[in-house]
Design a protein around this motif. Structure first.
Motif, PDB file in Angstrom:
ATOM      1  N   ALA A  88      26.799 -30.548 -36.604  1.00  0.00           N
ATOM      2  CA  ALA A  88      27.695 -31.589 -36.096  1.00  0.00           C
ATOM      3  C   ALA A  88      29.106 -31.040 -35.899  1.00  0.00           C
ATOM      4  CB  ALA A  88      27.714 -32.786 -37.043  1.00  0.00           C
ATOM      5  N   VAL A 117      22.965 -35.176 -33.153  1.00  0.00           N
ATOM      6  CA  VAL A 117      23.563 -35.344 -34.483  1.00  0.00           C
ATOM      7  C   VAL A 117      22.663 -36.135 -35.434  1.00  0.00           C
ATOM      8  CG1 VAL A 117      25.460 -36.438 -35.740  1.00  0.00           C
ATOM      9  CG2 VAL A 117      25.949 -34.977 -33.772  1.00  0.00           C
ATOM     10  N   GLY A 121      22.380 -32.984 -37.215  1.00  0.00           N
ATOM     11  CA  GLY A 121      23.821 -32.875 -37.438  1.00  0.00           C
ATOM     12  C   GLY A 121      24.212 -32.301 -38.778  1.00  0.00           C
TER      13      GLY A 121
END
Length: 429
Positions: A88, A117, A121
């Motif tokens: 992320a 994500v 993530g």
């Protein structure tokens, strides 16, 4: 009781330690090497490195021990890599430092927030592997929501509610399109390329990960009879709309190129249109191939464009505005002064509604295919058709997409050439 709990914890710790060390087992005349490698962040399942060494003699055991040591080194490297940066954060840094057009940035942000994500993530970039990425792509091709395969209801409201009144429905798995998964792969690969440059990882695993194969293009243009019905209906609706649909048929221009067309790009004296810009997601940008291409138009199209220009001039002046060549050729009902282009999605929807009324299963992009296939069927050479469509690769893209029509055109050329040659001696003329 406390002693019993301590013993259980000790036994559990011992099992975990043994699992991390791995083992070699003798099975059916072969040696099985097995080592725990962590948890798959996509599926949540435990991952093991495994291999089988044929034989049980001393040499086989040596090979098995070497393989186990190789697995242990690989896992140790994953657990003590240079960086603990998660994907992320890497994605956010890549997006921040990457130069992207606004429309492209919005598209990427959507894929990152909705899909990448939530799935990966929190995974450190140094623990990503080709296997993990391929697992994600497989999950997305099965169900875009990456469900666990168990039935559940998609609730339209939170809290207590009447599902029937709220319109809640059972979840239905819908696979993500191949092209979308490939774009997600491109985002991840670009991010990991940057992570490699920034020395967060040694190598980019996306470089070797298999992405879904690109679906072979299957153009489905309307027939000449269907195209005639569509054109007639468009002009019946209104002359501006009819001119737009006609131009899409005769030029094969992309939707964004048509709505981004300004009067300054139309040379009625030379009978040429210059496709200079593309309108995408409220942004004017270069054409898809980043090139200006000039397309010759026929006399009928020139007449229609002259009439359209005069119609727009009178409309703009009736609003107390001055007509200029910088105005957009086509616009929607909300901007009759032509200072804004026709919204692309509105064009697509209006065309679909029109086709539905005519009971025709087609879409706006099929008019681009119609233009290309009609030209090829008529015997127009491949470079000319490719140039009009704005395809790169010296005609390779056109050949790949319209292979069947190119082959038919080639057959027609062969028949024409054969008919012009003198007959062989002794054969009837």
């Amino acid at each position: 009781m406390a002693l019993g709990m301590s013993m259980l914890k000790a036994m559990s710790a011992a099992r975990d330690q043994n699992r991390k060390r791995g083992n070699i087992e003798e099975r059916g005349g072969a040696l099985r090497v097995r080592l725990y490698a962590g948890t798959d962040p996509v599926t949540g399942k435990q991952v093991y490195y495994r291999d089988t060494i044929q034989g049980t003699n001393k040499a086989a055991w040596k090979k098995a021990e070497n393989k186990l040591a190789e697995f242990q080194a690989k896992v140790a490297k994953q657990r003590s890599a240079q960086s603990s940066v998660n994907l992320a954060y890497a994605l956010s840094e890549w997006m921040r430092t990457n130069e992207l057009a606004n429309s492209t940035r919005k598209t990427y942000e959507g894929y990152i927030d909705r899909t990448i994500v939530p799935a990966l993530g929190e995974t450190p970039v140094n623990k990503l592997s080709a296997r993990i990425l391929e697992g994600l792509y497989t999950e997305l091709r099965r169900c875009r929501n990456r469900c666990n395969g168990k039935p559940f209801v998609v609730h339209k409201r939170s809290g207590e509610h009447d599902c029937e009144a709220a319109g809640c429905k059972p979840h239905e798995c819908k696979p993500m399109e191949t092209s979308t998964v490939r774009q997600i792969h491109a985002i991840i690969s670009g991010t990991l390329d940057a992570a490699e440059r920034w020395e967060w990882i040694d190598t980019n695993p996306a470089r070797v990960a298999r992405k879904p194969k690109q679906k072979r293009p299957e153009p489905d243009p309307p027939s000449p009879a269907e195209a005639a019905r569509l054109s007639e209906e468009a002009f019946r609706m209104d002359d501006d709309w009819g001119t737009l649909v006609w131009l899409a048929m005769t030029t094969g221009a992309r939707r964004g190129e048509l709505v981004g067309l300004r009067f300054s790009h139309v040379d009625l004296e030379q009978e040429v249109i210059a496709l200079r810009r593309n309108w995408v997601l409220g942004e004017e940008k270069d054409t898809k191939a980043h090139q200006i291409r000039r397309i010759a138009v026929d006399s009928e199209t020139v007449t229609l464009l002259r009439e359209h220009r005069e119609r727009v001039r009178l409309r703009v002046e009736s609003l107390g505005r001055k007509f200029t060549a910088d105005l957009f050729v086509f616009t929607g009902t909300k901007t009759p002064d032509h200072v804004q282009p026709y919204p692309p999605n509105a064009v697509t929807q209006r065309y679909k509604d029109m086709a539905d009324r005519l009971n025709l299963d087609t879409n706006l992009h099929a008019l681009r295919h119609y233009s290309a296939t009609e030209l090829l069927t008529a015997g127009v050479d491949l470079p000319t058709v490719s140039g009009r469509l704005g395809h790169g690769g010296g005609g390779a893209t056109t050949l790949r997409v319209y292979a069947a029509w190119v082959a038919a055109s080639d057959r027609k050329a062969a028949e024409i050439l054969g008919s012009r040659l003198p007959k062989r001696h002794g054969e009837p003329s």
